[in-house]
Design an enzyme around this catalytic site. Sequence first.
Site, PDB file in Angstrom:
ATOM      1  N   SER A  66       0.816  -1.124   0.104  1.00  0.00           N
ATOM      2  CA  SER A  66       0.011   0.113   0.004  1.00  0.00           C
ATOM      3  C   SER A  66       0.840   1.224  -0.062  1.00  0.00           C
ATOM      4  CB  SER A  66      -1.023   0.170   1.055  1.00  0.00           C
ATOM      5  OG  SER A  66      -1.799   1.077   0.837  1.00  0.00           O
ATOM      6  N   HIS A  71       4.331  13.656   6.890  1.00  0.00           N
ATOM      7  CA  HIS A  71       4.289  15.007   6.736  1.00  0.00           C
ATOM      8  C   HIS A  71       5.278  15.535   8.132  1.00  0.00           C
ATOM      9  CE1 HIS A  71       3.073  18.865   5.099  1.00  0.00           C
ATOM     10  NE2 HIS A  71       2.927  19.264   6.392  1.00  0.00           N
ATOM     11  N   CYS A  86      -1.478  -4.234   3.515  1.00  0.00           N
ATOM     12  CA  CYS A  86      -2.490  -5.055   3.072  1.00  0.00           C
ATOM     13  C   CYS A  86      -2.436  -6.313   3.526  1.00  0.00           C
ATOM     14  CB  CYS A  86      -2.814  -4.768   1.623  1.00  0.00           C
ATOM     15  SG  CYS A  86      -1.691  -5.371   0.419  1.00  0.00           S
TER      16      CYS A  86
END
Length: 132
Positions: A66, A71, A86
Amino acid sequence: MSAPAGAEWVVEARGCDAARLRSVDVLRDLFDRVVRELDLHPVAEGQWHEFDGAGGVTGLLMLSESHLAVHTFPEHGSACLNLFCCRPRPAWDWQRGLRETLGAEEVAVRVLARDYAAESSAAGAESRGEAA
């Protein structure tokens, strides 16, 4: 209900070194470490955006499992990370890894079971021809 099909880690690191939070090289090394230690499989090069001035960095690595994203907020000494896999796999030691890489003093980790393969009760009832 079946076992979770995957897991998502939502991570906040606080008390981090501002210079490290502004460094794409430091964050790329962090991603490389997570990928290596969890045996993840990138499908493309990571994407990085450095914000102007004293701003932080946003990074995204697409994985066959995935994604891994970050950030950073150097002005607050913090970083937010997200890893979605996943397939089940062991947890990574976020506290140790972020303390060593970013100088984090505090790390909060939430793990979400991603039951995308499980049928909901309504979908299961519909497939059996029953009213939900």
